[in-house]
Write an enzyme that holds these catalytic residues in place. Structure first.
Site, PDB file in Angstrom:
ATOM      1  N   GLU A 165     -21.919   5.077  -4.781  1.00  0.00           N
ATOM      2  CA  GLU A 165     -22.243   6.470  -4.475  1.00  0.00           C
ATOM      3  C   GLU A 165     -23.391   6.604  -3.471  1.00  0.00           C
ATOM      4  O   GLU A 165     -24.457   7.123  -3.813  1.00  0.00           O
ATOM      5  CB  GLU A 165     -22.588   7.241  -5.760  1.00  0.00           C
ATOM      6  CG  GLU A 165     -21.465   7.265  -6.772  1.00  0.00           C
ATOM      7  CD  GLU A 165     -21.719   8.227  -7.933  1.00  0.00           C
ATOM      8  OE1 GLU A 165     -22.758   8.906  -7.934  1.00  0.00           O
ATOM      9  OE2 GLU A 165     -20.857   8.305  -8.834  1.00  0.00           O
ATOM     10  N   GLU A 384     -15.704   4.752 -11.845  1.00  0.00           N
ATOM     11  CA  GLU A 384     -16.425   5.499 -12.890  1.00  0.00           C
ATOM     12  C   GLU A 384     -15.658   6.772 -13.217  1.00  0.00           C
ATOM     13  O   GLU A 384     -15.216   7.487 -12.316  1.00  0.00           O
ATOM     14  CB  GLU A 384     -17.831   5.932 -12.446  1.00  0.00           C
ATOM     15  CG  GLU A 384     -18.829   4.821 -12.369  1.00  0.00           C
ATOM     16  CD  GLU A 384     -20.228   5.322 -11.973  1.00  0.00           C
ATOM     17  OE1 GLU A 384     -20.546   6.511 -12.190  1.00  0.00           O
ATOM     18  OE2 GLU A 384     -20.987   4.512 -11.425  1.00  0.00           O
TER      19      GLU A 384
HETATM   20  C1  FCB Z   1     -22.896   8.443 -11.459  1.00  0.00           C
HETATM   21  C2  FCB Z   1     -23.701   7.172 -11.401  1.00  0.00           C
HETATM   22  C3  FCB Z   1     -23.810   6.446 -12.719  1.00  0.00           C
HETATM   23  C4  FCB Z   1     -23.990   7.418 -13.875  1.00  0.00           C
HETATM   24  C5  FCB Z   1     -22.942   8.502 -13.826  1.00  0.00           C
HETATM   25  C6  FCB Z   1     -23.012   9.486 -14.981  1.00  0.00           C
HETATM   26  O1  FCB Z   1     -23.272   9.286 -10.431  1.00  0.00           O
HETATM   27  O2  FCB Z   1     -23.141   6.283 -10.452  1.00  0.00           O
HETATM   28  O3  FCB Z   1     -24.854   5.509 -12.624  1.00  0.00           O
HETATM   29  O4  FCB Z   1     -25.262   7.919 -13.870  1.00  0.00           O
HETATM   30  O5  FCB Z   1     -23.038   9.206 -12.626  1.00  0.00           O
END
Ligand code: FCB
Length: 478
Positions: A165, A384
């Protein structure tokens, strides 16, 4: 009951990140990162939490890998800590690398594929002191660090991700200030984004030079957190314009250079007259940079949590208000992470997670289809996806039905995208276990595994058992 299957080699895993779980911030030569500094700024972290102990994963790693094995995870996504491996951004510290050698050995011994991310936000503070990601030299230092990791682990780790990110690193870090290093310097976010991308491109180039190719069983990619930008009122021209700007500053600022070797024209328009250190951000882009940045990748990592429905002011909100800002959060003042600010995210009435993020699985499908249609992205891994919940421990059990439902809905949305021909090859839940959730500290739990931060006891939540069964079946039930 019918089932909805995934392809036989679909990769099921869970994710975590170094700073959020390791603790041991002084161990074996590690020096502070920007997050160690940021957590100490007044009001930067909810409840004044810090990550000095976090999940004590640095000391409990073998037991944590045993938990992954118990859950039957095929892969574990983790990050390496730059300030352990190159303390102060300087020479290589073998003692810091040793931890990751042990981790990878433990994973391979358990039959778990290591999925390594080089940068999950923990820049050595010493490099920030000389300008951080707004300084071009930081991309070269990133390459030095990344190659030290590659030299140590390249023989045993096949999947390499440069950044996690970079939008957050760049825009929350240097424009909005809600994340480390907490700078609020307008268009500095775009300069930082370019240098992050440059570091990515430098690593990909060197990786290929050293024979890192799919033919050799090696793959390299980047993880983005692209979003949908659905105008709140599609008939209101100002909302359509807000959506265009959000799409530019959040998505296309990364997608265009990575997949088309250019920056979009409207980004120049949206930043017209904005200067960083007296210069337009375009001065940071040197000849050859975009060629490096746009080198073909083997996969794209996608992190997805919620839809985004921007509106132009005025609505019932402050300029730059973000989803999630109506719940209790850190008090240190922050700016909009979008240079120039000027839009808000009003409620749409959709259900939310306990973080107040609106649940919009259909947006997930649309986003994946768009990435394929407009950018012809390489094979996608969902690196994620998951839900924050105010979990309650009852008689030693955690009945987190909401988290399970969230994950299930998003897996259906993902499968819908695959039915439309999008090449998705794997899915990692965020997160393996509850951890230090950045500016929300320990209050925001995302884990499949519950962590009691007073005792460090780990307990499987209901969602963990469900996820393990679903992954073993390689199919959703409907
Ligand atoms: C993302 C991050 C991760 C975590 C999630 C909830 O933006 O990459 O580390 O904090 O959100």
């Amino acid at each position: 009951m019918t089932t909805r299957e995934f392809p036989p080699d679909f990769l099921w895993g869970a994710a975590a990140a170094a700073y959020q779980i390791e603790g041991a911030v002084d161990a074996d030569g590690r020096t502070p990162s920007i997050w160690d500094t940021f957590t100490r700024l007044p009001g930067a972290i909810l409840n004044g939490d810090d990550a000095d102990a976090a999940c004590e994963h640095y000391d409990r790693m073998p037991q944590d890998v045993a938990l992954m094995k118990e859950l039957g995870l095929a892969s574990y996504r983790f990050s390496t800590a730059w300030p352990r491996i190159c303390p102060d951004g300087g020479p290589v510290n073998q003692a810091g690398l040793d931890f990751y050698r042990r981790l990878v050995d433990e994973l391979l011994g358990a039959g778990i594929v290591p999925w390594l991310t080089l940068y999950h936000w923990d820049l050595p503070q010493a490099l920030e002191d000389t300008g951080g990601w707004t300084r071009r030299d930081t991309a070269d230092r990133f390459l030095d660090y990344a190659m030290a990791v590659y030299d140590a682990l390249g023989d045993r780790v096949d999947h390499w991700t440069t950044h996690n990110e970079p939008w957050c690193s760049a825009f929350m870090g240097y424009t909005g200030g809600g994340h480390a290093p907490g700078r609020q310097e307008g268009v500095a976010g775009v300069v930082a984004a370019h240098h992050l991308l440059l570091g990515h491109g430098l690593f990909v180039d060197e990786f290929r030079r050293r024979g890192g190719t799919p033919e050799q069983g090696k793959a390299v990619g980047i993880t983005l957190n692209p979003t949908v930008a659905d105008p709140f009122d599609p008939t209101r021209a100002a909302d359509v314009e807000a959506a265009r700007r959000l799409d530019g500053f959040h998505n296309r600022v990364f997608l265009e250079p990575l997949f088309r070797g250019r920056y979009a024209d409207d980004l120049a328009g949206d930043t017209d007259g904005m200067l960083f250190a007296g210069r337009p951000w375009q001065d940071a882009v040197h000849d050859g940079d975009l060629q490096l940045i746009s080198a073909p990748l083997d996969f794209l990592g996608v992190n997805f949590y919620h839809g985004d429905v921007p509106a132009a002011l005025p609505y019932d909100a402050e300029p730059g208000e973000l989803l999630g800002s109506r719940i209790e959060h850190a008090t240190r003042p922050r700016q909009s992470p979008y240079p120039g600010g000027g839009f808000v995210f009003p409620r749409t009435g959709r259900p939310t997670t306990d973080r107040d993020w609106e649940i919009d699985p259909d947006a997930f499908t649309r986003l994946l289809v768009r990435l394929r249609d407009e950018y012809a992205v390489p094979p996608v891994y969902i690196t994620e996806n998951g839900a924050m919940a105010n979990d309650v421990v009852e008689d030693g059990a955690i009945h987190d039905a909401g988290r399970r439902e969230y994950i299930e809905q998003h897996l259906h949305a993902l499968r819908d995208a695959m039915d439309k021909g999008v090449d998705v090859r794997g899915y990692f839940v965020w997160s393996l276990m509850d951890n230090f959730e950045w500016s929300y500290g320990y209050a925001h739990r995302f884990g499949l595994v519950h962590v009691d931060f007073a005792t460090q006891v780990r307990t499987l939540k209901d969602s963990a058992r469900w996820f393990a069964e679903m992954a073993a079946r390689n199919a959703l039930c409907q």
